[in-house]
Design a protein around this motif. Structure first.
Motif, PDB file in Angstrom:
ATOM      1  N   ILE A 139      -6.021  14.204  -6.113  1.00 57.08           N
ATOM      2  CA  ILE A 139      -4.643  13.904  -6.505  1.00 57.08           C
ATOM      3  C   ILE A 139      -3.831  13.347  -5.335  1.00 57.08           C
ATOM      4  CG2 ILE A 139      -2.445  14.942  -7.224  1.00 57.08           C
ATOM      5  CD1 ILE A 139      -4.126  16.951  -8.881  1.00 57.08           C
ATOM      6  N   PHE A 140      -3.947  13.996  -4.185  1.00 59.17           N
ATOM      7  CA  PHE A 140      -3.046  13.630  -3.091  1.00 59.17           C
ATOM      8  C   PHE A 140      -3.581  12.519  -2.181  1.00 59.17           C
ATOM      9  CE2 PHE A 140      -1.873  18.211  -3.859  1.00 59.17           C
ATOM     10  CZ  PHE A 140      -0.729  17.898  -4.565  1.00 59.17           C
ATOM     11  N   ASP A 141      -4.885  12.259  -2.232  1.00 57.50           N
ATOM     12  CA  ASP A 141      -5.440  11.212  -1.375  1.00 57.50           C
ATOM     13  C   ASP A 141      -5.849   9.955  -2.130  1.00 57.50           C
ATOM     14  OD1 ASP A 141      -5.046  12.845   0.752  1.00 57.50           O
ATOM     15  OD2 ASP A 141      -7.138  13.421   1.009  1.00 57.50           O
ATOM     16  N   CYS A 142      -5.509   9.879  -3.412  1.00 60.12           N
ATOM     17  CA  CYS A 142      -5.937   8.705  -4.172  1.00 60.12           C
ATOM     18  C   CYS A 142      -4.970   7.547  -4.019  1.00 60.12           C
ATOM     19  CB  CYS A 142      -6.166   9.051  -5.636  1.00 60.12           C
ATOM     20  SG  CYS A 142      -4.640   9.287  -6.575  1.00 60.12           S
ATOM     21  N   GLY A 143      -3.969   7.717  -3.180  1.00 57.92           N
ATOM     22  CA  GLY A 143      -3.135   6.583  -2.828  1.00 57.92           C
ATOM     23  C   GLY A 143      -1.823   6.458  -3.569  1.00 57.92           C
ATOM     24  N   GLN A 144      -1.495   7.436  -4.390  1.00 60.48           N
ATOM     25  CA  GLN A 144      -0.282   7.310  -5.195  1.00 60.48           C
ATOM     26  C   GLN A 144       0.964   7.875  -4.514  1.00 60.48           C
ATOM     27  OE1 GLN A 144      -0.317   9.808  -8.729  1.00 60.48           O
ATOM     28  NE2 GLN A 144      -1.810  11.188  -7.816  1.00 60.48           N
ATOM     29  N   CYS A 145       0.777   8.746  -3.515  1.00 60.72           N
ATOM     30  CA  CYS A 145       1.933   9.439  -2.937  1.00 60.72           C
ATOM     31  C   CYS A 145       1.840   9.486  -1.419  1.00 60.72           C
ATOM     32  CB  CYS A 145       2.020  10.853  -3.501  1.00 60.72           C
ATOM     33  SG  CYS A 145       0.499  11.816  -3.269  1.00 60.72           S
ATOM     34  N   PHE A 146       2.963   9.760  -0.777  1.00 60.78           N
ATOM     35  CA  PHE A 146       2.994   9.715   0.684  1.00 60.78           C
ATOM     36  C   PHE A 146       3.528  10.989   1.332  1.00 60.78           C
ATOM     37  CE2 PHE A 146       3.576   5.354  -0.879  1.00 60.78           C
ATOM     38  CZ  PHE A 146       2.457   4.755  -0.309  1.00 60.78           C
ATOM     39  N   ARG A 147       3.978  11.945   0.521  1.00 60.42           N
ATOM     40  CA  ARG A 147       4.669  13.088   1.110  1.00 60.42           C
ATOM     41  C   ARG A 147       3.973  14.423   0.889  1.00 60.42           C
ATOM     42  NH1 ARG A 147      10.829  13.316   1.261  1.00 60.42           N
ATOM     43  NH2 ARG A 147      10.245  14.145   3.296  1.00 60.42           N
ATOM     44  N   TRP A 148       2.664  14.392   0.651  1.00 60.40           N
ATOM     45  CA  TRP A 148       1.910  15.642   0.524  1.00 60.40           C
ATOM     46  C   TRP A 148       0.968  15.765   1.718  1.00 60.40           C
ATOM     47  CZ3 TRP A 148       2.483  19.497  -3.042  1.00 60.40           C
ATOM     48  CH2 TRP A 148       3.337  19.219  -4.101  1.00 60.40           C
ATOM     49  N   ASN A 149       0.986  16.924   2.364  1.00 61.13           N
ATOM     50  CA  ASN A 149       0.153  17.102   3.553  1.00 61.13           C
ATOM     51  C   ASN A 149      -0.709  18.344   3.448  1.00 61.13           C
ATOM     52  OD1 ASN A 149       1.180  14.813   5.120  1.00 61.13           O
ATOM     53  ND2 ASN A 149       3.102  15.939   5.089  1.00 61.13           N
ATOM     54  N   GLU A 150      -1.938  18.206   3.882  1.00 59.45           N
ATOM     55  CA  GLU A 150      -2.874  19.323   3.832  1.00 59.45           C
ATOM     56  C   GLU A 150      -2.499  20.367   4.876  1.00 59.45           C
ATOM     57  OE1 GLU A 150      -6.969  18.206   4.252  1.00 59.45           O
ATOM     58  OE2 GLU A 150      -7.666  20.150   3.512  1.00 59.45           O
ATOM     59  N   GLN A 151      -2.612  21.627   4.482  1.00 61.69           N
ATOM     60  CA  GLN A 151      -2.304  22.743   5.377  1.00 61.69           C
ATOM     61  C   GLN A 151      -3.610  23.323   5.936  1.00 61.69           C
ATOM     62  OE1 GLN A 151       1.203  23.291   5.720  1.00 61.69           O
ATOM     63  NE2 GLN A 151       1.042  21.403   4.525  1.00 61.69           N
ATOM     64  N   GLU A 152      -3.452  24.246   6.874  1.00 60.83           N
ATOM     65  CA  GLU A 152      -4.633  24.818   7.534  1.00 60.83           C
ATOM     66  C   GLU A 152      -5.573  25.531   6.564  1.00 60.83           C
ATOM     67  OE1 GLU A 152      -3.282  27.256  10.716  1.00 60.83           O
ATOM     68  OE2 GLU A 152      -2.725  25.532  11.976  1.00 60.83           O
ATOM     69  N   ASP A 153      -4.998  26.094   5.495  1.00 62.43           N
ATOM     70  CA  ASP A 153      -5.828  26.846   4.546  1.00 62.43           C
ATOM     71  C   ASP A 153      -6.394  25.966   3.438  1.00 62.43           C
ATOM     72  OD1 ASP A 153      -3.569  26.277   3.132  1.00 62.43           O
ATOM     73  OD2 ASP A 153      -3.178  28.332   2.465  1.00 62.43           O
ATOM     74  N   ALA A 166       4.215  -2.365   1.956  1.00 65.48           N
ATOM     75  CA  ALA A 166       3.719  -3.743   2.024  1.00 65.48           C
ATOM     76  C   ALA A 166       3.174  -4.111   3.407  1.00 65.48           C
ATOM     77  CB  ALA A 166       4.828  -4.715   1.635  1.00 65.48           C
ATOM     78  N   ASN A 167       1.959  -4.605   3.429  1.00 63.73           N
ATOM     79  CA  ASN A 167       1.299  -5.042   4.672  1.00 63.73           C
ATOM     80  C   ASN A 167       1.454  -3.994   5.782  1.00 63.73           C
ATOM     81  OD1 ASN A 167       1.557  -7.626   7.128  1.00 63.73           O
ATOM     82  ND2 ASN A 167      -0.259  -7.004   6.039  1.00 63.73           N
ATOM     83  N   GLY A 171      11.784   1.963  12.407  1.00 68.55           N
ATOM     84  CA  GLY A 171      10.441   1.390  12.415  1.00 68.55           C
ATOM     85  C   GLY A 171      10.074   0.664  11.138  1.00 68.55           C
ATOM     86  N   LEU A 172      11.087   0.289  10.347  1.00 68.77           N
ATOM     87  CA  LEU A 172      10.819  -0.411   9.091  1.00 68.77           C
ATOM     88  C   LEU A 172      10.229  -1.805   9.314  1.00 68.77           C
ATOM     89  CD1 LEU A 172      11.581   0.291   6.006  1.00 68.77           C
ATOM     90  CD2 LEU A 172      12.378   1.876   7.706  1.00 68.77           C
ATOM     91  N   PRO A 197      -0.662   5.888   7.761  1.00 65.33           N
ATOM     92  CA  PRO A 197       0.034   6.758   8.717  1.00 65.33           C
ATOM     93  C   PRO A 197       1.447   6.266   9.039  1.00 65.33           C
ATOM     94  CG  PRO A 197      -2.199   6.331   9.460  1.00 65.33           C
ATOM     95  CD  PRO A 197      -1.978   5.469   8.267  1.00 65.33           C
ATOM     96  N   ARG A 198       1.579   4.947   9.150  1.00 62.57           N
ATOM     97  CA  ARG A 198       2.904   4.403   9.470  1.00 62.57           C
ATOM     98  C   ARG A 198       3.859   4.523   8.290  1.00 62.57           C
ATOM     99  NH1 ARG A 198       4.183  -1.205  10.743  1.00 62.57           N
ATOM    100  NH2 ARG A 198       6.342  -0.689  11.120  1.00 62.57           N
ATOM    101  N   ILE A 199       3.344   4.278   7.084  1.00 63.22           N
ATOM    102  CA  ILE A 199       4.178   4.411   5.887  1.00 63.22           C
ATOM    103  C   ILE A 199       4.729   5.838   5.811  1.00 63.22           C
ATOM    104  CG2 ILE A 199       4.197   4.356   3.363  1.00 63.22           C
ATOM    105  CD1 ILE A 199       1.772   2.374   3.605  1.00 63.22           C
ATOM    106  N   LYS A 200       3.831   6.805   6.011  1.00 62.86           N
ATOM    107  CA  LYS A 200       4.250   8.211   5.937  1.00 62.86           C
ATOM    108  C   LYS A 200       5.283   8.530   7.007  1.00 62.86           C
ATOM    109  CE  LYS A 200       1.104  11.338   4.500  1.00 62.86           C
ATOM    110  NZ  LYS A 200      -0.132  12.132   4.416  1.00 62.86           N
ATOM    111  N   GLY A 201       5.053   8.016   8.198  1.00 62.21           N
ATOM    112  CA  GLY A 201       5.984   8.266   9.300  1.00 62.21           C
ATOM    113  C   GLY A 201       7.365   7.718   9.004  1.00 62.21           C
ATOM    114  N   ILE A 202       7.415   6.497   8.508  1.00 63.05           N
ATOM    115  CA  ILE A 202       8.697   5.863   8.186  1.00 63.05           C
ATOM    116  C   ILE A 202       9.441   6.671   7.127  1.00 63.05           C
ATOM    117  CG2 ILE A 202       9.760   3.858   7.084  1.00 63.05           C
ATOM    118  CD1 ILE A 202       7.510   2.155   8.409  1.00 63.05           C
ATOM    119  N   ILE A 203       8.727   7.078   6.081  1.00 68.65           N
ATOM    120  CA  ILE A 203       9.372   7.831   5.005  1.00 68.65           C
ATOM    121  C   ILE A 203       9.902   9.170   5.520  1.00 68.65           C
ATOM    122  CG2 ILE A 203       8.960   9.003   2.792  1.00 68.65           C
ATOM    123  CD1 ILE A 203       7.049   6.722   2.089  1.00 68.65           C
TER     124      ILE A 203
END
Length: 288
Positions: free
Chosen positions: A19-33, A120-121, A170-171, A125-131
């Motif tokens: 769900i979270f790595d298939c490219g649809q979203c940018f604001r979900w991050n995996e935790q240590e567990d 776009a282009n 950084g846009l 990692p950069r997209i996530k950082g900007i958001i």
DNA sequence: ACTCAGGTATTAC
DNA sequence: GTAATACCTGAG
């Protein structure tokens, strides 16, 4: 807001990574567990999978159960969709086996528009950082388990932001596009609520295309990944072009394959489920 | 130094 | 309509 929990048992289609790595979203991050934490609208949610249980925990504006039922598209029968698509050919069948846990999220339309203009282009990692920087600077702060999270800024919250401000985040060259699109929406030239009620997908697509920074690929991503949820569109990026050429076209130079041809094949083969087919193929080609 | 990354806008046939 | 080209930025 106080913490809430909701546990879902025996759901067939639900894999966190898919769900979270298939490219649809940018604001979900995996935790240590191994769980994932994300923020959408004014909700911060952690999702954890244990055997056949999905555990949702977080701070929500409304009831957590209703919130995640909507966001995670829990009322759609993905098993049935996968069955239908698997019958079409062995390629799509293989890709579905790989991404069997994918569900398409009902993401906020405004957030999806801006996020995919930024994409776009650009690289992930950069997209996530900007958001994240956008949210930290202009969104609301929400505390969950002692950690600070920031909501995606509303059009109103971006009202007085200048092109220079965007550039500092950084846009890059997307600064003007973000500025102009925000302006168009604030001025009411594009009405997002009206858009959601319009059943004519092609009409909505044309409207999206008038926004600065929204071309064919971004428009289709918005149609598929936002709460517009139009499954008949088929976003074509470099990966989809690659996989479609490998499987169905076999041109020696994939970059020379026209979008029109890819769209035609997708529509013929996958029909009104083309969007989901695209997502399985994309994820498979990119990750497998 | 140079290429590449979830494309789009602009310009030129 | 279709093709070629520039474009912020930062990681590899």
């Amino acid at each position: 807001m106080k913490e809430q929990q909701y546990i879902l048992e025996n759901i067939d289609t639900f894999e966190l990574k898919d769900i979270f790595d298939c490219g649809q979203c940018f604001r979900w991050n995996e935790q240590e567990d191994g769980s994932y934490t994300g923020i959408f609208k004014k909700n911060v949610i952690n999702v954890k999978k244990e055997k056949n249980k999905i555990i949702f925990n977080g701070v929500c504006q409304k009831n957590i159960r209703e919130t995640v039922e909507d966001y995670f598209d829990l009322n759609r029968d993905y098993e049935k969709i996968k069955q239908q698509l698997s019958k079409i050919d062995n390629n799509i069948k293989t890709s579905i086996q790989y991404g069997k846990g994918i569900r398409l999220l009902n993401q906020d339309l405004w957030e999806t528009i801006i996020s995919f203009i930024i994409s776009a282009n650009n690289n992930i990692p950069r997209i996530k950082g900007i958001i994240e920087r956008l949210a930290k600077q202009f969104g609301y702060e929400i505390i969950y388990k002692g950690q600070k999270y920031y909501t995606f800024p509303t059009p109103e919250q971006l009202k007085n932001v200048t092109i220079e401000d965007y550039r500092k985040l950084g846009l890059g060259f997307r600064d003007v596009r973000l500025y102009e699109t925000t302006k168009m929406i604030l001025e009411g030239k594009i009405n997002l609520e009206k858009m959601k009620k319009n059943p004519n997908t092609m009409q909505v697509r044309e409207e999206l295309l008038t926004l600065s920074g929204v071309g064919p690929k971004v428009a289709d991503c918005i149609l598929l990944f936002s709460d517009l949820k139009r499954f008949e569109v088929f976003p074509i990026d470099v990966w989809v072009r690659r996989v479609m050429n490998d499987l169905y076209i076999k041109n020696e130079d994939e970059t020379k394959v026209s979008k029109k041809l890819i769209e035609k094949i997708a529509a013929e083969r996958f029909g009104d489920l083309a969007g989901l087919a695209q997502q399985y193929l994309f994820y498979w080609r990119r990750e497998a």
